[in-house]
Design an enzyme around this catalytic site. Structure first.
Site, PDB file in Angstrom:
ATOM      1  N   TYR A 323       0.847  -1.196   0.000  1.00 39.57           N
ATOM      2  CA  TYR A 323       0.000   0.000   0.000  1.00 39.57           C
ATOM      3  C   TYR A 323       0.877   1.239   0.000  1.00 39.57           C
ATOM      4  O   TYR A 323       1.785   1.377   0.824  1.00 39.57           O
ATOM      5  CB  TYR A 323      -0.897  -0.039   1.238  1.00 39.57           C
ATOM      6  CG  TYR A 323      -1.882   1.098   1.392  1.00 39.57           C
ATOM      7  CD1 TYR A 323      -2.231   1.923   0.335  1.00 39.57           C
ATOM      8  CD2 TYR A 323      -2.492   1.337   2.620  1.00 39.57           C
ATOM      9  CE1 TYR A 323      -3.130   2.951   0.493  1.00 39.57           C
ATOM     10  CE2 TYR A 323      -3.404   2.369   2.797  1.00 39.57           C
ATOM     11  CZ  TYR A 323      -3.723   3.177   1.729  1.00 39.57           C
ATOM     12  OH  TYR A 323      -4.613   4.198   1.884  1.00 39.57           O
ATOM     13  N   CYS A 324       0.609   2.165  -0.951  1.00 37.21           N
ATOM     14  CA  CYS A 324       1.293   3.456  -1.005  1.00 37.21           C
ATOM     15  C   CYS A 324       2.804   3.236  -1.131  1.00 37.21           C
ATOM     16  O   CYS A 324       3.267   2.521  -2.010  1.00 37.21           O
ATOM     17  CB  CYS A 324       0.919   4.287   0.214  1.00 37.21           C
ATOM     18  SG  CYS A 324       1.552   5.983   0.223  1.00 37.21           S
ATOM     19  N   LEU A 325       3.589   3.848  -0.258  1.00 35.15           N
ATOM     20  CA  LEU A 325       5.037   3.683  -0.279  1.00 35.15           C
ATOM     21  C   LEU A 325       5.428   2.225  -0.088  1.00 35.15           C
ATOM     22  O   LEU A 325       6.422   1.753  -0.655  1.00 35.15           O
ATOM     23  CB  LEU A 325       5.649   4.554   0.812  1.00 35.15           C
ATOM     24  CG  LEU A 325       7.159   4.595   0.984  1.00 35.15           C
ATOM     25  CD1 LEU A 325       7.841   4.918  -0.327  1.00 35.15           C
ATOM     26  CD2 LEU A 325       7.538   5.602   2.045  1.00 35.15           C
TER      27      LEU A 325
END
Length: 592
Positions: A323-325
């Site tokens: 998720y995300c980074l």
């Protein structure tokens, strides 16, 4: 008798100048001190953007004439509106509507005299100022974006919605409360100021607490090192799929964004669908972790967790989700595994995660050489980047909603927004180590090294084209952190199987999408392996629109890429060297 005298050069140009270290130290101290007051925004970037525009504008007399004409037309429209309003008892149809995301003037009171005149004048001015800096010939796109952003902040500061004397909604609230709302607002302001001075988290009430009604999916910490805790969740079905799921959240946030209250928990949902679920809980770094870099996060985080998952479950393959980074890091790890012939990944899911940073969206306003140097100075002094220093930049991207409208609601109307689990999680900030964040900004944002096959992991470069595991990629329509068109660019980096999903809402609310919620929808389209891809706009035109939560689609996709079921696995495996250590949510998530 000849005497031979050796002469030492007066100035050895090849020797290091001892003053260089002193100069660098002074520069860093000065930069860090200034960055504390500017929220990490480099003034020189703003000045360079203005100078670029001013020089090109001054040598464009035609554009000056065009803007003068635009200004005259807008003044005429405002005069016409005022005439119609005065002739219509103080009300008239608006001559300009706010932007779709601007809800400051939604209340009908804004269409009464003289408030309608003030808000229409403000909106026309806002439109003209934006036109003045947009599309000026010769100005770099980055400088134009910075200047538009800066001017938007200045205009938002003087919006008539921000002042009791010009806001009819605030005035109505004052009448209703006999002015008590201003006293209540002053009290809320004092509380927030004290928390800011004390560096305390925002107040979200006592309704939400980690381990009590958030992050309560039953499980155990089954592995811990200096960087991560690995949590394995207890099964709720008698049999589970052979392939476990490993979740890699971003360390810019605490993992329980995916395990909020039980009805909003993605992790609980996956467990109930018959999957063995693991998640990484990252340590909240302090100054002692200043030299922890991206490679440490890959090696001691993702890969160490994957080794533990394999040993605990005995599974040959793993579904990995980032998720995300955390998704960007997972993509790097997956590419390195593919390069090295490690085929443990049954699939890779990327949630709002970028792999190509050529179009990072508005967050790119804060990322150029000057800005990164500024942040590096700030992190060098502290050893990390604090969550408040990151959060300030994100809030400024949507200042009308997240700063000014909230300030009016709380400090003028005296009403604190009702807390929910997402707000409580958002207030539970984390830090990022100096080395890691510097490498992330430079190697990925500035150099776009991953997309250009120049990113080094495990001692050698990695290429996304090496990944053969099927990909499930999610973008969100209103994402200002990882714009969906940027997330979509993974289509250009790999020829493998991709199922791309575009869901409504933003970076967090779009991902946390439990089934059964109203007004949820998503678009989905598969690209088979080695098939040509569509550009984002063409994709949007042909992707099927489906009502409901994308979680159900993902679960079905995971099942289709999984093997047969096996008996349910309890957390931990002492025989393999991974005994259960603590109850979930563990220790690291509680660190402040």
């Amino acid at each position: 008798m000849d005497k031979h005298v050796s002469h030492r050069p007066c100035d050895d140009e090849t020797a290091p100048d001892p003053m260089e270290g002193v100069a660098d130290l002074l520069d860093r101290i000065a930069g860090a001190s200034l960055a504390q007051w500017t929220m990490g925004i480099a003034p020189e970037s703003l000045m360079a953007a203005y100078a670029d525009w001013a020089v090109h504008f001054m040598r464009s007399p035609g554009r000056s004439l065009l803007l003068s004409a635009k200004g005259a037309r807008k003044a005429q429209r405002l005069g016409d509106y005022a005439t119609r309003a005065l002739g219509g008892g103080g009300k008239a149809e608006r001559c300009i509507a706010p932007l779709a995301h601007d809800h400051r003037f939604d209340d009908a009171a804004w269409d009464t005299w003289p408030y309608g005149l003030w808000q229409q004048s403000f909106l026309l001015t806002q439109q003209w100022v934006d036109a003045a800096v947009r599309d000026c010939p010769g100005v770099s796109p980055h400088h134009e974006a910075i200047l538009r952003f800066g001017l938007r902040q200045m205009l938002d500061l003087v919006s008539p919605a921000n002042f009791a004397a010009t806001n009819p909604v605030v005035q109505q609230r004052m009448l209703e409360t006999g002015g008590k709302c201003l006293a209540d607002g002053a009290k809320l302001w004092a509380e927030d100021w004290q928390r800011l001075v004390r560096r305390e988290a925002s107040d979200t009430g006592e309704d939400f607490e980690v381990g009590r009604n958030m992050a309560v999916t039953p499980g155990k910490v089954v592995f811990r090192n200096e960087l991560i805790e690995l949590i394995q969740y207890a099964p709720t079905t008698e049999r589970v799929r052979a392939e476990p799921i490993l979740i890699v959240p971003a360390w810019i946030m605490k993992y329980y964004i995916l395990d909020l209250s039980p009805e909003n928990s993605m992790i609980r949902y996956l467990v109930d669908q018959g999957f063995t679920v693991f998640t990484i809980s990252w340590r909240n770094p302090g100054p002692e972790m200043r030299d922890t870099g991206m490679e440490d996060y890959r090696r001691d985080g993702v890969m160490r967790a994957m080794d533990a998952v394999s040993a605990i479950t005995g599974a040959e393959h793993i579904h990995a989700c980032g998720y995300c980074l955390g998704g960007t890091l997972l993509a790097i790890a997956a590419a390195a595994m593919a390069r090295d012939g490690n085929n443990r990944l049954a699939s890779v899911t990327l949630l709002a995660a970028q792999t190509d940073f050529t179009e990072p969206g508005e967050i790119g306003l804060f990322i150029d050489d000057a800005q990164v140097r500024y942040l590096e100075n700030l992190m060098w002094q502290q050893g990390y980047l604090d969550s408040r220093q990151m959060g300030g930049a994100f809030e400024m991207l949507r200042s009308a909603d997240l700063i000014w409208s909230r300030g009016v609601q709380e400090y003028l109307m005296g009403k604190r927004a009702s807390a929910n689990d997402m707000m409580a999680w958002n207030a539970d900030g984390t830090r990022m180590p100096y080395a890691m964040h510097s490498q992330y900004l430079r190697r990925l944002f500035l150099e776009n090294a991953l997309a250009r096959e120049r990113y080094v992991a495990g001692g050698a470069t990695v290429a996304m084209t090496d990944i053969t595991a099927p990909l499930y990629v999610v973008g969100t329509e209103a994402d200002h952190v990882a714009p969906w068109r940027s997330v979509w660019k993974i289509h250009t980096l790999t020829d493998g199987e991709i199922r791309f999903v575009l869901t409504n809402r933003g970076h967090n609310a779009g991902v946390v999408s439990p089934p059964g919620e109203d007004r949820r929808h998503y678009r989905v389209l598969d690209r088979p392996e080695d098939e040509n891809h569509h550009d984002p706009d063409a994709w949007l035109a042909i992707a099927a629109l489906t009502s409901g939560s994308w979680w159900t689609d993902w679960s079905e996709w995971l099942l289709a890429h999984s093997g047969q079921s096996v008996p349910a696995r309890e957390p931990g495996n002492a025989k393999a060297g991974y005994p259960a250590l603590d109850d979930a949510p563990g220790r690291y998530v509680l660190e402040r």
